[in-house]
Design a protein around this motif. Structure first.
Motif, PDB file in Angstrom:
ATOM      1  N   PRO A  43       5.449  -1.864  -0.389  1.00  0.00           N
ATOM      2  CA  PRO A  43       5.535  -2.232   1.336  1.00  0.00           C
ATOM      3  C   PRO A  43       6.768  -2.695   1.479  1.00  0.00           C
ATOM      4  CG  PRO A  43       4.278  -4.007   0.059  1.00  0.00           C
ATOM      5  CD  PRO A  43       4.607  -3.116  -1.030  1.00  0.00           C
ATOM      6  N   PHE A  44       7.687  -2.917   0.658  1.00  0.00           N
ATOM      7  CA  PHE A  44       8.910  -3.589   1.078  1.00  0.00           C
ATOM      8  C   PHE A  44      10.010  -2.512   1.603  1.00  0.00           C
ATOM      9  CE2 PHE A  44       6.806  -6.994  -1.251  1.00  0.00           C
ATOM     10  CZ  PHE A  44       6.901  -8.055  -0.185  1.00  0.00           C
ATOM     11  N   CYS A  45      10.962  -2.158   0.604  1.00  0.00           N
ATOM     12  CA  CYS A  45      12.247  -1.522   1.022  1.00  0.00           C
ATOM     13  C   CYS A  45      12.123  -0.126   0.950  1.00  0.00           C
ATOM     14  CB  CYS A  45      13.509  -2.068   0.294  1.00  0.00           C
ATOM     15  SG  CYS A  45      13.612  -1.441  -1.284  1.00  0.00           S
ATOM     16  N   GLY A  46      12.966   0.535   1.375  1.00  0.00           N
ATOM     17  CA  GLY A  46      13.238   1.784   1.731  1.00  0.00           C
ATOM     18  C   GLY A  46      13.300   3.003   0.400  1.00  0.00           C
ATOM     19  N   VAL A  47      13.370   2.195  -0.757  1.00  0.00           N
ATOM     20  CA  VAL A  47      13.458   2.857  -1.890  1.00  0.00           C
ATOM     21  C   VAL A  47      12.179   3.763  -2.077  1.00  0.00           C
ATOM     22  CG1 VAL A  47      13.686   3.076  -4.284  1.00  0.00           C
ATOM     23  CG2 VAL A  47      15.052   1.616  -2.972  1.00  0.00           C
ATOM     24  N   GLY A  48      11.083   3.162  -1.750  1.00  0.00           N
ATOM     25  CA  GLY A  48       9.685   3.624  -1.815  1.00  0.00           C
ATOM     26  C   GLY A  48       9.206   3.997  -3.140  1.00  0.00           C
ATOM     27  N   CYS A  49       9.227   2.814  -4.044  1.00  0.00           N
ATOM     28  CA  CYS A  49       8.762   3.028  -5.260  1.00  0.00           C
ATOM     29  C   CYS A  49       7.175   3.120  -5.366  1.00  0.00           C
ATOM     30  CB  CYS A  49       9.095   1.609  -5.973  1.00  0.00           C
ATOM     31  SG  CYS A  49      10.862   1.338  -6.147  1.00  0.00           S
ATOM     32  N   GLY A  50       6.844   3.919  -6.227  1.00  0.00           N
ATOM     33  CA  GLY A  50       5.400   3.992  -6.651  1.00  0.00           C
ATOM     34  C   GLY A  50       4.782   2.857  -7.239  1.00  0.00           C
ATOM     35  N   MET A  51       3.472   2.369  -6.807  1.00  0.00           N
ATOM     36  CA  MET A  51       2.895   1.493  -7.715  1.00  0.00           C
ATOM     37  C   MET A  51       1.147   1.801  -7.767  1.00  0.00           C
ATOM     38  SD  MET A  51       2.746  -1.729  -5.050  1.00  0.00           S
ATOM     39  CE  MET A  51       4.188  -2.257  -5.125  1.00  0.00           C
ATOM     40  N   LEU A  52       0.675   1.239  -8.517  1.00  0.00           N
ATOM     41  CA  LEU A  52      -0.797   1.089  -8.711  1.00  0.00           C
ATOM     42  C   LEU A  52      -1.137  -0.207  -8.524  1.00  0.00           C
ATOM     43  CD1 LEU A  52      -0.936   2.961 -12.343  1.00  0.00           C
ATOM     44  CD2 LEU A  52      -1.590   3.800 -10.057  1.00  0.00           C
ATOM     45  N   LEU A  53      -2.261  -0.290  -7.575  1.00  0.00           N
ATOM     46  CA  LEU A  53      -3.134  -1.620  -7.135  1.00  0.00           C
ATOM     47  C   LEU A  53      -4.322  -1.516  -8.140  1.00  0.00           C
ATOM     48  CD1 LEU A  53      -2.183  -1.810  -3.351  1.00  0.00           C
ATOM     49  CD2 LEU A  53      -1.103  -3.153  -5.376  1.00  0.00           C
ATOM     50  N   SER A  54      -4.556  -2.490  -8.620  1.00  0.00           N
ATOM     51  CA  SER A  54      -5.998  -2.591  -9.094  1.00  0.00           C
ATOM     52  C   SER A  54      -6.835  -3.707  -8.505  1.00  0.00           C
ATOM     53  CB  SER A  54      -5.958  -2.878 -10.794  1.00  0.00           C
ATOM     54  OG  SER A  54      -4.877  -3.638 -10.897  1.00  0.00           O
ATOM     55  N   CYS A  55      -8.040  -3.430  -8.460  1.00  0.00           N
ATOM     56  CA  CYS A  55      -8.983  -4.381  -7.715  1.00  0.00           C
ATOM     57  C   CYS A  55     -10.243  -4.788  -8.545  1.00  0.00           C
ATOM     58  CB  CYS A  55      -9.627  -3.467  -6.485  1.00  0.00           C
ATOM     59  SG  CYS A  55      -8.931  -2.267  -6.055  1.00  0.00           S
ATOM     60  N   ASN A  56     -10.715  -5.804  -8.339  1.00  0.00           N
ATOM     61  CA  ASN A  56     -11.653  -6.589  -9.222  1.00  0.00           C
ATOM     62  C   ASN A  56     -12.941  -6.185  -8.553  1.00  0.00           C
ATOM     63  OD1 ASN A  56     -11.833  -8.176  -6.910  1.00  0.00           O
ATOM     64  ND2 ASN A  56     -10.786  -9.773  -7.677  1.00  0.00           N
ATOM     65  N   GLU A  57     -13.936  -6.847  -9.119  1.00  0.00           N
ATOM     66  CA  GLU A  57     -15.232  -6.398  -8.801  1.00  0.00           C
ATOM     67  C   GLU A  57     -15.549  -6.757  -7.286  1.00  0.00           C
ATOM     68  OE1 GLU A  57     -14.761  -8.740 -11.683  1.00  0.00           O
ATOM     69  OE2 GLU A  57     -13.803  -6.872 -12.271  1.00  0.00           O
ATOM     70  N   GLN A  58     -14.807  -7.774  -6.936  1.00  0.00           N
ATOM     71  CA  GLN A  58     -15.255  -8.387  -5.631  1.00  0.00           C
ATOM     72  C   GLN A  58     -14.433  -7.383  -4.520  1.00  0.00           C
ATOM     73  OE1 GLN A  58     -13.904 -10.926  -8.250  1.00  0.00           O
ATOM     74  NE2 GLN A  58     -16.187 -10.976  -8.297  1.00  0.00           N
ATOM     75  N   GLY A  59     -13.897  -6.506  -5.177  1.00  0.00           N
ATOM     76  CA  GLY A  59     -13.347  -5.596  -3.947  1.00  0.00           C
ATOM     77  C   GLY A  59     -12.019  -6.058  -3.764  1.00  0.00           C
ATOM     78  N   GLN A  60     -11.397  -7.224  -4.369  1.00  0.00           N
ATOM     79  CA  GLN A  60      -9.962  -7.624  -3.901  1.00  0.00           C
ATOM     80  C   GLN A  60      -8.947  -7.198  -4.752  1.00  0.00           C
ATOM     81  OE1 GLN A  60      -9.434 -10.142  -1.502  1.00  0.00           O
ATOM     82  NE2 GLN A  60     -11.728 -10.363  -0.771  1.00  0.00           N
ATOM     83  N   VAL A  61      -7.791  -6.974  -4.166  1.00  0.00           N
ATOM     84  CA  VAL A  61      -6.697  -6.360  -5.087  1.00  0.00           C
ATOM     85  C   VAL A  61      -6.360  -7.498  -5.957  1.00  0.00           C
ATOM     86  CG1 VAL A  61      -4.113  -5.714  -4.778  1.00  0.00           C
ATOM     87  CG2 VAL A  61      -5.722  -5.036  -3.182  1.00  0.00           C
ATOM     88  N   SER A  62      -5.864  -7.130  -7.162  1.00  0.00           N
ATOM     89  CA  SER A  62      -6.064  -8.212  -8.177  1.00  0.00           C
ATOM     90  C   SER A  62      -4.763  -8.186  -9.144  1.00  0.00           C
ATOM     91  CB  SER A  62      -7.070  -8.281  -9.182  1.00  0.00           C
ATOM     92  OG  SER A  62      -7.455  -7.118  -9.657  1.00  0.00           O
ATOM     93  N   GLY A  63      -4.135  -6.997  -9.042  1.00  0.00           N
ATOM     94  CA  GLY A  63      -2.790  -6.468  -9.877  1.00  0.00           C
ATOM     95  C   GLY A  63      -2.021  -5.407  -9.369  1.00  0.00           C
ATOM     96  N   VAL A  64      -0.984  -5.611  -9.962  1.00  0.00           N
ATOM     97  CA  VAL A  64      -0.006  -4.472  -9.389  1.00  0.00           C
ATOM     98  C   VAL A  64       0.908  -4.029 -10.656  1.00  0.00           C
ATOM     99  CG1 VAL A  64       1.810  -6.132  -8.725  1.00  0.00           C
ATOM    100  CG2 VAL A  64       1.972  -3.907  -8.010  1.00  0.00           C
ATOM    101  N   SER A  65       1.040  -2.578 -10.824  1.00  0.00           N
ATOM    102  CA  SER A  65       1.842  -2.194 -11.806  1.00  0.00           C
ATOM    103  C   SER A  65       2.864  -0.968 -11.099  1.00  0.00           C
ATOM    104  CB  SER A  65       0.812  -2.041 -12.941  1.00  0.00           C
ATOM    105  OG  SER A  65       0.046  -0.904 -12.679  1.00  0.00           O
ATOM    106  N   PRO A  66       3.636  -0.796 -12.040  1.00  0.00           N
ATOM    107  CA  PRO A  66       4.504   0.492 -11.601  1.00  0.00           C
ATOM    108  C   PRO A  66       3.778   1.615 -11.997  1.00  0.00           C
ATOM    109  CG  PRO A  66       5.711  -0.931 -13.391  1.00  0.00           C
ATOM    110  CD  PRO A  66       4.297  -1.306 -13.124  1.00  0.00           C
ATOM    111  N   LEU A  67       4.376   2.787 -11.062  1.00  0.00           N
ATOM    112  CA  LEU A  67       3.721   4.018 -11.303  1.00  0.00           C
ATOM    113  C   LEU A  67       4.737   4.741 -12.497  1.00  0.00           C
ATOM    114  CD1 LEU A  67       1.436   6.111 -10.617  1.00  0.00           C
ATOM    115  CD2 LEU A  67       2.957   6.862  -8.740  1.00  0.00           C
TER     116      LEU A  67
END
Ligand SMILES: Nc1nc2c(c(=O)[nH]1)N[C@H]1C(S)=C(S)[C@@H](COP(=O)(O)OP(=O)(O)OC[C@H]3O[C@@H](n4cnc5c(=O)[nH]c(N)nc54)[C@H](O)[C@@H]3O)O[C@H]1N2
Ligand SMILES: Nc1nc2c(c(=O)[nH]1)N[C@H]1C(S)=C(S)[C@@H](COP(=O)(O)OP(=O)(O)OC[C@H]3O[C@@H](n4cnc5c(=O)[nH]c(N)nc54)[C@H](O)[C@@H]3O)O[C@H]1N2
Ligand code: SF4
Ligand SMILES: [Mo]
Length: 730
Positions: A43-67
């Motif tokens: 969500p930051f700059c115009g390069v537009g890098c791909g990422m994976l967001l992982s969510c925990n069991e509570q449905g909260q985003v809990s981690g980020v990793s590059p695509l």
């Protein structure tokens, strides 16, 4: 980008967010098997890098990793991308509508907030007309949010008063490239830089600001490309460059005209390309005829030999690629600077093929999209002019309403109109102009003088503090939609969790407000319907659908019947205006030069670890510890003369304001120039900056103003701006 929501057993890999991550999934850990991984875009700059967001069991985003297999980022993220979950974490988020009361903000229901906003808007429109209202949209939000915002302004409020941060960013690109080439966007794809023999980076600091792309420029250089950097500061790329032209701030046109003079007088220009594809060469040739490198030495501060070398290398290579940024656009000469660069590329025939072109490094994750969507006061979606009666008729018919016939006010125009009393209400989302617009005191006064200010935000910003109503916005991780990156690639974002609290996607609260005002103009049931309506009205997006975007790795516009798979390189055979229009431009000095009272030039720029107003990156404890909240870079010669040591507290004064911060002594800035980031609300450099504007686009001169710097007593703690202005707390 084949699948966008997957059950995954892949462990999140962000080293920054270990404490927030779910346990890696395995057979012994059935709970974590339910954790999901969602593919999305940074969500930051115009390069537009791909990422994976992982969510925990509570449905909260809990981690980020590059695509791993993303077409641009190829498995990389910079520190800001890695920190994106801090930026949207539930701490400090606004989760329900708030209304200003005598005792501060109080929580109210959506129904109450929207009914009252609707009544106030209706009254203002009845009394003062629709042009007393306006909308500021967000280059951080999706295309769908931005399409909804401009439609809300035009079809519900009835005004073309709609703008966003591109005004103070790349509006000179939109105007300048449109005039010369017929299209105001990056001509190439990012990956092309590996095909260029010469890479020119002028007025941009990509290792800080487009970091993944900046890293690729470093790689291309190490693999043999020649790198030319044109910047008054010694950036990281300048240290690596074959040639660093350390020009005086604001002297771009003098330098570029001199390069063209060298090229033409040596017959290094591309005669065939000029004959077949350009008009206006004779006038340009005449204009630069006498502008020799020697004649501009005193303006540019650059040795004439360096200009000759740069001109030869750029024009003689088979494929040369220009990247540029705010060191070109943020001047009173912004549009002319862009035109000069486009002229240079054209006369050398460096255009229309991979590895050869002119590339504005669009800044925000979706600033290209917000412009494409028509969040500008003079154009509808797809840059279709609002003052063209045929276009007015088209949009009026498609939207089923009357549309205003004259262009609206720019963002700074709305600020001015608020101070003059003619602008009474503003709906603003995903921007913090009190920190990021020039001349902060002026901006604050303007917002205070409005009858109605509505701000939709993730978090409490300096601008939100002045609002009558604050609406809770869903973050990028909580909504569907699309972002268009700097290389015109439209990419889908996918929700990893439900909107926090009562927050809504921006198009959704705009829709709810339109309904309250009695309009069904925004009555979509999901973001895909918004996209489809937009694509049908926007020629360059016409061939795109959500399904097609997901099947490809996004699609680069124009994508339509004649280019169903999108377009990697613009202007290959022709320009949208037929022939390119070479346009001579004159050097224009900066608006505020130094004098005895204000002897130093202040330039403002960015730091790698922080972003914009800081409201997102400053939520990350890891980014926050990298840099103190406010800093002034000063050359050792100036520091010595002023008795300033490393980290000395200093006061910085311009004709518009005064702030306190700490000094960083560095030879990365030249003598006579000091530089400051604008990310820190405690020491906001926009207290000092100049509102003098480019006459064509109203771009303010954020890259140069005159200041005085004084050392403060050792031991003095720099006061935050709110302390200096007599407010007890922030
Ligand atoms: N870390 C981080 N990354 C960001 C952002 C952020 O806030 N933080 N913001 C995003 C946004 S919105 C944008 S627009 C981009 C901007 O990205 P850039 O365009 O790289 O932005 P700046 O750092 O403002 O300025 C670029 C360079 O212009 C140089 N400069 C100043 N005056 C002149 C001049 O007269 N001539 C020349 N040739 N150069 C000059 C400055 O020294 C500086 O190195 O970054 C995006 N990425
Ligand atoms: N002195 C100086 N000033 C500058 C510049 C400079 O170089 N020097 N650069 C200028 C430039 S190029 C730019 S682009 C501007 C940027 O300045 P702004 O346009 O003010 O942008 P940001 O700082 O990115 O602020 C964006 C806000 O949006 C919120 N947000 C994020 N996502 C969403 C969403 O989906 N919905 C909603 N409703 N809110 C969201 C964030 O919480 C954040 O507070 O600053 C400009 N100001
Ligand atoms: S380079 Fe830009 S898009 Fe990529 S991770 Fe960094 S901030 Fe995000
Ligand atoms: Mo920007």
């Amino acid at each position: 980008m084949k699948s966008h929501q997957q059950q995954s057993s892949q462990a999140p890999t962000s080293p920054l967010s270990n404490s927030l991550q779910s346990t890696p999934a395995n057979q012994d850990n059935p709970l974590s098997i339910q954790s999901r991984t969602v593919q999305t875009i940074c969500p930051f700059c115009g390069v537009g890098c791909g990422m994976l967001l992982s969510c925990n069991e509570q449905g909260q985003v809990s981690g980020v990793s590059p695509l791993a297999h993303h077409p641009i980022s190829q498995g990389k993220l910079c520190e800001k991308g890695w920190s994106s979950i801090y930026a949207i974490s539930p701490d400090n988020r606004i989760t329900q509508p708030l209304k200003r009361s005598r005792d501060g903000f109080v929580a109210v229901s959506w129904d109450e907030a929207l009914s009252e906003i609707s009544e106030a808007l209706t009254e203002i429109i009845e009394e003062f007309g629709p042009n007393a209202t306006g909308v500021i949209s967000s280059a951080r939000a999706t295309n769908e949010d931005n399409y909804a915002a401009q439609k809300f302004a035009r079809a519900v409020l009835g005004t073309n008063n709609i703008d966003h941060c591109a005004r103070i960013c790349h509006s000179p690109t939109v105007a300048g490239l449109k005039q010369v080439l017929g299209s105001g966007a990056m001509t190439n794809s990012a990956k092309d830089l590996f095909e260029a023999q010469v890479i020119v980076v002028i007025g941009a600091d990509p290792t800080s600001n487009h970091s993944v792309l900046g890293g690729q420029i470093m790689r291309a250089k190490l693999e043999g490309a020649k790198l030319i950097v044109i910047d008054p500061r010694v950036t990281r790329l300048a240290k690596l460059a074959d040639l660093h032209l350390q020009l005086n701030p604001g002297s771009n046109i003098a330098l570029i005209n001199a390069m063209m003079q060298v090229i033409i007088s040596n017959q290094w220009h591309d005669k065939d390309f000029i004959a077949n594809r350009c008009e206006g060469f004779e006038a340009l040739k005449k204009q630069v005829e006498n502008i020799t490198p020697e004649s501009v030495e005193s303006i540019t501060g650059i040795d004439s030999e360096q200009i000759r070398q740069a001109a030869q290398a750029y024009s003689q290579a088979d494929r040369s690629m220009i990247f540029y940024g705010m060191g070109i656009t943020q001047f009173v000469s912004g549009t002319s600077n862009v035109i000069a660069l486009a002229d240079l590329a054209l006369i050398c025939g460096q255009m229309g093929k991979s590895g050869s072109g002119i590339n504005p490094l669009r800044g925000q994750n979706n600033v290209q999209g917000a412009c494409d969507m028509g969040c500008l006061p003079n154009v509808y979606p797809g840059y279709q002019r609002v003052d063209d009666p045929a276009m007015q008729q088209r949009f009026s018919e498609r939207w089923g309403c009357e549309v205003a016939s004259s262009p609206g006010l720019t963002s700074l125009g709305m600020t001015k109109a608020a101070l003059a009393g003619s602008s009474r209400a503003q709906i603003l989302f995903g921007e913090d102009p009190v920190v990021t617009d020039p001349d902060q005191n002026h901006v604050r006064e303007a917002y205070k003088s409005l009858d109605l200010l509505v701000v939709a935000e993730l978090t409490m910003t300096e601008t939100a503090k002045l609002a009558d109503y604050i609406l809770p916005a869903a973050s990028f991780a909580e909504k569907s939609g699309t972002f268009t990156n700097c290389e015109r690639r439209v990419q889908r974002i996918n929700p990893a969790m439900s909107p926090l609290g009562e927050s809504k996607a921006d198009w959704q609260w705009l829709q709810a407000l339109a309904e309250k005002m009695g309009s069904h103009a925004l009555s979509w049931t999901n973001s895909e319907e918004v996209f489809d309506e937009m694509a049908a009205l926007t020629p360059s997006y016409q061939g795109m659908t959500y399904t097609k975007l997901a099947e490809h790795d996004g699609l680069q516009w124009p994508c339509n019947e004649s280019a169903p798979e999108g377009t990697a390189v613009l202007h290959q055979k022709t320009f949208p205006i037929g022939r390119a229009r070479l346009t001579p431009v004159h050097y224009v000095p900066i608006a505020e030069s130094t004098d005895e009272q204000y002897p130093l030039i202040l330039t403002t720029n960015r730091l790698h670890f922080h972003y914009g107003c800081g409201s997102m990156t400053r939520k990350s404890p890891l980014l926050e510890r990298e840099i103190p909240p406010g800093i002034l870079f000063i050359h050792p010669q100036d520091a010595d003369r002023l008795g300033i040591a490393l980290y000395s507290p200093v006061g910085v004064r311009s004709r518009r304001g005064y702030i306190e911060t700490r000094a960083m002594i560095s030879t990365d800035v030249p003598p006579g120039v000091v530089s400051m980031p604008y990310h820190f609300k405690e020491a906001p450099s926009n207290q000092l900056t100049n509102t003098a504007q480019d006459p064509i686009t109203k771009m303010p001169e954020l890259k140069a103003c005159a200041v005085a710097v004084e050392v403060l007593p050792a031991g003095h703690q720099p006061s935050a701006i709110w302390q200096l202005q007599g407010e007890e707390t922030e």
